[in-house]
Design a protein around this motif. Structure first.
Motif, PDB file in Angstrom:
ATOM      1  N   LEU A 124       0.131  -7.107   7.422  1.00 21.02           N
ATOM      2  CA  LEU A 124       0.478  -5.454   7.415  1.00 21.02           C
ATOM      3  C   LEU A 124       0.269  -5.013   6.112  1.00 21.02           C
ATOM      4  N   SER A 125       0.902  -5.696   5.251  1.00 19.46           N
ATOM      5  CA  SER A 125       0.784  -5.018   3.735  1.00 19.46           C
ATOM      6  C   SER A 125      -0.317  -4.735   3.051  1.00 19.46           C
ATOM      7  N   LEU A 126      -1.584  -5.852   3.624  1.00 17.41           N
ATOM      8  CA  LEU A 126      -2.924  -5.550   2.585  1.00 17.41           C
ATOM      9  C   LEU A 126      -4.108  -5.450   3.923  1.00 17.41           C
ATOM     10  N   SER A 127      -3.106  -5.169   5.256  1.00 15.28           N
ATOM     11  CA  SER A 127      -4.134  -3.900   6.359  1.00 15.28           C
ATOM     12  C   SER A 127      -3.732  -2.825   5.594  1.00 15.28           C
ATOM     13  N   GLY A 128      -2.441  -2.628   5.423  1.00 20.16           N
ATOM     14  CA  GLY A 128      -2.723  -0.986   5.165  1.00 20.16           C
ATOM     15  C   GLY A 128      -2.813  -0.106   3.707  1.00 20.16           C
ATOM     16  N   CYS A 129      -2.770  -1.455   2.905  1.00 19.39           N
ATOM     17  CA  CYS A 129      -3.997  -1.459   1.478  1.00 19.39           C
ATOM     18  C   CYS A 129      -5.344  -0.934   1.796  1.00 19.39           C
ATOM     19  N   SER A 130      -5.863  -1.793   2.818  1.00 20.35           N
ATOM     20  CA  SER A 130      -7.290  -1.731   3.307  1.00 20.35           C
ATOM     21  C   SER A 130      -7.215  -0.262   3.763  1.00 20.35           C
ATOM     22  N   PHE A 131      -6.119   1.243   5.020  1.00 13.51           N
ATOM     23  CA  PHE A 131      -6.864   1.086   5.413  1.00 13.51           C
ATOM     24  C   PHE A 131      -6.728   2.802   4.539  1.00 13.51           C
ATOM     25  N   ASN A 132      -5.015   2.635   3.498  1.00 14.99           N
ATOM     26  CA  ASN A 132      -5.333   3.636   2.691  1.00 14.99           C
ATOM     27  C   ASN A 132      -6.725   3.479   1.626  1.00 14.99           C
TER      28      ASN A 132
ATOM     29  N   PHE B 290      -1.071  11.267   0.312  1.00 14.24           N
ATOM     30  CA  PHE B 290      -0.398  10.817   1.383  1.00 14.24           C
ATOM     31  C   PHE B 290      -1.154   9.693   0.752  1.00 14.24           C
ATOM     32  N   ALA B 291      -2.431   9.684   1.120  1.00 17.72           N
ATOM     33  CA  ALA B 291      -3.302   8.097   0.584  1.00 17.72           C
ATOM     34  C   ALA B 291      -2.509   7.260  -0.016  1.00 17.72           C
ATOM     35  N   ILE B 292      -2.504   7.427  -1.413  1.00 10.69           N
ATOM     36  CA  ILE B 292      -1.697   6.946  -2.589  1.00 10.69           C
ATOM     37  C   ILE B 292      -0.845   6.573  -2.379  1.00 10.69           C
ATOM     38  N   THR B 293       0.044   7.270  -1.958  1.00  8.50           N
ATOM     39  CA  THR B 293       1.845   7.047  -1.784  1.00  8.50           C
ATOM     40  C   THR B 293       1.946   5.763  -0.575  1.00  8.50           C
ATOM     41  N   ASP B 294       0.673   5.852  -0.127  1.00 12.93           N
ATOM     42  CA  ASP B 294       1.151   4.527   1.377  1.00 12.93           C
ATOM     43  C   ASP B 294       0.581   3.360   0.264  1.00 12.93           C
ATOM     44  N   PHE B 295      -0.931   4.197  -0.220  1.00 12.65           N
ATOM     45  CA  PHE B 295      -1.275   2.597  -0.825  1.00 12.65           C
ATOM     46  C   PHE B 295      -0.141   1.613  -1.606  1.00 12.65           C
ATOM     47  N   VAL B 296      -0.015   2.683  -2.528  1.00  8.58           N
ATOM     48  CA  VAL B 296       1.460   2.546  -3.264  1.00  8.58           C
ATOM     49  C   VAL B 296       2.092   1.333  -2.332  1.00  8.58           C
ATOM     50  N   LEU B 297       2.937   2.293  -1.685  1.00  7.95           N
ATOM     51  CA  LEU B 297       4.104   2.554  -0.531  1.00  7.95           C
ATOM     52  C   LEU B 297       3.565   0.302  -0.354  1.00  7.95           C
ATOM     53  N   CYS B 298       2.223   0.281   0.807  1.00  7.15           N
ATOM     54  CA  CYS B 298       2.042  -1.204   1.317  1.00  7.15           C
ATOM     55  C   CYS B 298       1.211  -2.045  -0.276  1.00  7.15           C
TER      56      CYS B 298
ATOM     57  N   PRO C 198      -2.888   6.557   8.099  1.00  9.19           N
ATOM     58  CA  PRO C 198      -3.677   7.252   7.267  1.00  9.19           C
ATOM     59  C   PRO C 198      -4.971   6.960   8.636  1.00  9.19           C
ATOM     60  N   ILE C 199      -4.901   5.923   9.632  1.00  7.72           N
ATOM     61  CA  ILE C 199      -5.946   4.857  10.592  1.00  7.72           C
ATOM     62  C   ILE C 199      -5.381   6.963  11.487  1.00  7.72           C
ATOM     63  N   PHE C 200      -4.180   6.955  11.277  1.00  5.97           N
ATOM     64  CA  PHE C 200      -4.051   8.809  11.927  1.00  5.97           C
ATOM     65  C   PHE C 200      -5.284  10.139  11.934  1.00  5.97           C
ATOM     66  N   SER C 201      -4.807  10.002   9.977  1.00  7.69           N
ATOM     67  CA  SER C 201      -5.538  10.779   9.673  1.00  7.69           C
ATOM     68  C   SER C 201      -7.357  10.280   9.750  1.00  7.69           C
ATOM     69  N   LEU C 202      -8.201   9.716   9.693  1.00  7.49           N
ATOM     70  CA  LEU C 202      -9.103   8.971   9.781  1.00  7.49           C
ATOM     71  C   LEU C 202      -9.475   9.298  11.140  1.00  7.49           C
ATOM     72  N   TYR C 203      -8.755   9.468  12.341  1.00  7.14           N
ATOM     73  CA  TYR C 203      -9.100   9.366  13.544  1.00  7.14           C
ATOM     74  C   TYR C 203      -8.727  10.754  14.041  1.00  7.14           C
ATOM     75  N   PHE C 204      -8.088  11.502  13.977  1.00  2.87           N
ATOM     76  CA  PHE C 204      -8.207  12.832  14.286  1.00  2.87           C
ATOM     77  C   PHE C 204      -8.565  13.632  13.664  1.00  2.87           C
ATOM     78  N   VAL C 205      -9.004  13.768  12.273  1.00  8.06           N
ATOM     79  CA  VAL C 205      -9.728  14.577  11.383  1.00  8.06           C
ATOM     80  C   VAL C 205     -11.350  14.254  11.527  1.00  8.06           C
ATOM     81  N   SER C 206     -12.137  14.545  12.223  1.00  7.93           N
ATOM     82  CA  SER C 206     -13.590  14.876  12.709  1.00  7.93           C
ATOM     83  C   SER C 206     -14.462  14.651  11.705  1.00  7.93           C
TER      84      SER C 206
END
Length: 526
Positions: free
Chosen positions: A15-23, A48-56, A487-495
């Protein structure tokens, strides 16, 4: 190292490494492929992306378990930080925790920004960065304080093994806080948790205002009608959310009903004490002055109104939708339908008096199961046999319709919105699309923290000494779903970002062989 620990560590790492990759992917797309018209807002997405990457990364670096013991919070680290020693694990833990609160503050800031630019021109990058620094300051304060409140590793290990001597703590580092009642700890808790409810209320309000700004009512309705309709819809929507508070009572009731744990606090939350097939209520209110019958009438009257409020809510939504396509019904018709809506609840009220058991019998049942209960100066009543036909009918009237009624309410609400709203002609089509993309992404992002309920429930179960198990300690990893899904939602919803990721994937697939390259080349030329 036992099987449970190996399984949970493996899952945690994935889970952690997946989050790092997406972010990391989101960081790349935001920096190099953000359209010019969203360059300023892309700073907040990058935040958001940097925050979530550091969290993961912090989560993977630590691979933590949490064990609450009394006034202490203990974390057990099995991650790579052990190679660098206790200080590295402590720093990684504190950095990760303070970013959880920062993500909440950033979410409110992002909603506020989306609303602001609908009213004014986009602010300068410098202004956005200054406000972002202000938003970050409370979380940064909690980070500084968290180093001051950390207790020595040896002390936390002693506390843990004193309560759980059989815990597998080989090849781990243990830390935490011995006394959560200290002022610094209370301040950190206030920064991280107290704002949650008011912030989400503010987010709901701002989101609604954004929608209202983007959409206007169908021209077939007058402005006054539109205003009234939207006011009632908003009031009813919030009213529909209020009964969620009943989940607290339901959880308290279930805990006692399953004999997991019994405590007077749970009784106050659930309003009554479940014992096998019996339900006991204990009254300590002013009705004592008028005797048992007064308390019984008051209790039954209040309980039947709970179900009536649900039926009335569905009726109110139905009425709002009906008058969008028909003239308002006469007062007499409304009252007749209201009487019909009330009839099931009235039936449950009548039946509740038939099912009531004598006070002495209910007192005996209570003291037989809980002899230490303090029942001086109270009146006790209830139902000795919940399996009776009348009792089952009351339960059916009050609880069976909840889920289908709420589904119906959501469907009707959606139809009302569709009837009321059409596209705002004052906004360009592309501007409207961008606004709605970001609004949708932020809305889903605001819903993600519901995942934290898993960790909260696990913590509560252990904190109340209901049950202790290593799997509950690992349940804290459920908070990882927030930085993974964001990050998945941001990558998906922002065309713009979604198209870039697709093109990257096409290039990656195209590099496998000449045929794939030809496909990509043909697609590009078209």
């Amino acid at each position: 190292m036992n099987g449970v620990r190996i399984l949970m560590m493996s899952l945690h790492s994935i889970l952690s490494l997946s989050g790092c990759s997406f972010n990391l992917l989101l960081i790349y797309v935001v920096i190099f492929h953000s359209p010019s018209r969203i360059k300023t807002y892309s700073i907040l997405i990058l935040n958001f992306a940097i925050t979530d990457f550091v969290l993961c990364f912090s989560s993977f670096f630590n691979l933590l378990r949490f064990v609450p013991i009394g006034d202490s919070i203990i974390w057990i680290s099995s991650g790579p930080c052990r190679i660098f020693g206790y200080t590295a694990c402590l720093a990684s833990y504190n950095i990760g925790m303070h970013l959880v609160s920062h993500s909440l503050y950033s979410l409110l800031y992002s909603f506020s920004y989306r609303y602001y630019i609908l009213l004014r021109s986009a602010p300068k990058v410098r202004s956005v960065l200054i406000f972002l620094a202000i938003v970050y300051s409370p979380s940064f304060l909690s980070l500084i304080l968290s180093f001051r409140m950390a207790s020595p590793s040896n002390l936390m290990r002693e506390i843990l093994l004193q309560h759980f001597p059989k815990y597998d703590v080989q090849d781990t580092l243990i830390g935490g806080t011995a006394d959560m009642q200290r002022v610094e700890n209370q301040l950190i808790t206030s920064i991280g948790y107290v704002p949650v409810i008011p912030f989400y209320i503010a987010i709901l309000i701002i989101r609604r205002r954004i929608i209202k700004k983007l959409e206007v009512v169908d021209s077939s309705l007058s402005d006054e009608t539109k205003s009234i309709q939207k006011q009632f819809l908003k009031a009813l929507t919030f009213q529909a959310l209020i009964p969620v508070c009943n989940v607290v009572a339901l959880v308290a009731y279930t805990i006692e009903q399953l004999n997991i744990y019994s405590h007077p606090i749970l009784d106050y939350v659930a309003i009554f004490v479940p014992i096998g097939d019996s339900v006991v209520w204990i009254s300590g209110g002013p009705c004592l002055l008028f005797g048992y019958t007064s308390c019984l009438v008051s209790y039954n009257f209040g309980m039947h109104l709970i179900s009536h409020s649900l039926y009335s809510l569905l009726y109110s939504f139905s009425y709002r939708y009906y008058i969008l396509g028909h003239p308002a019904p006469k007062l007499r018709s409304v009252l007749i339908v209201l009487a019909l809506v009330y009839s099931p609840s009235f039936l449950s009220l009548i039946l509740s008096f038939r099912t009531a058991s004598p006070s002495d019998q209910m007192r005996d049942i209570l003291l037989q199961n809980f002899p230490n209960y303090d029942v001086q100066g109270v009146l006790i009543g209830g139902i000795a046999n919940m399996q009776k036909v009348e009792t089952q009918l009351i339960t059916s009237i009050g609880y069976v319709p909840v889920i289908p009624f709420y589904i119906a309410i959501l469907i009707i609400r959606k139809k009302i919105i569709n009837k009321l709203n059409s596209v705002d002609s004052s906004l360009r089509h592309d501007t409207k699309n961008i606004q709605k993309q970001f609004l949708k992404a932020l809305t889903f992002q605001a819903l993600i923290p519901v995942c934290n309920v898993v960790a909260l429930v696990a913590y509560t179960i252990e904190q109340l000494n209901i049950y202790s198990h290593p799997i509950l300690d690992y349940a804290a990893m459920s908070v990882l779903l927030v930085p993974i899904l964001t990050p998945i939602f941001s990558l998906y919803f922002v065309s713009a970002y979604r198209k870039r990721v697709k093109s990257l994937l096409q290039l990656k697939l195209g590099s496998v062989g000449p045929r794939s390259l030809a496909v990509v080349s043909t697609a590009s030329s078209s």
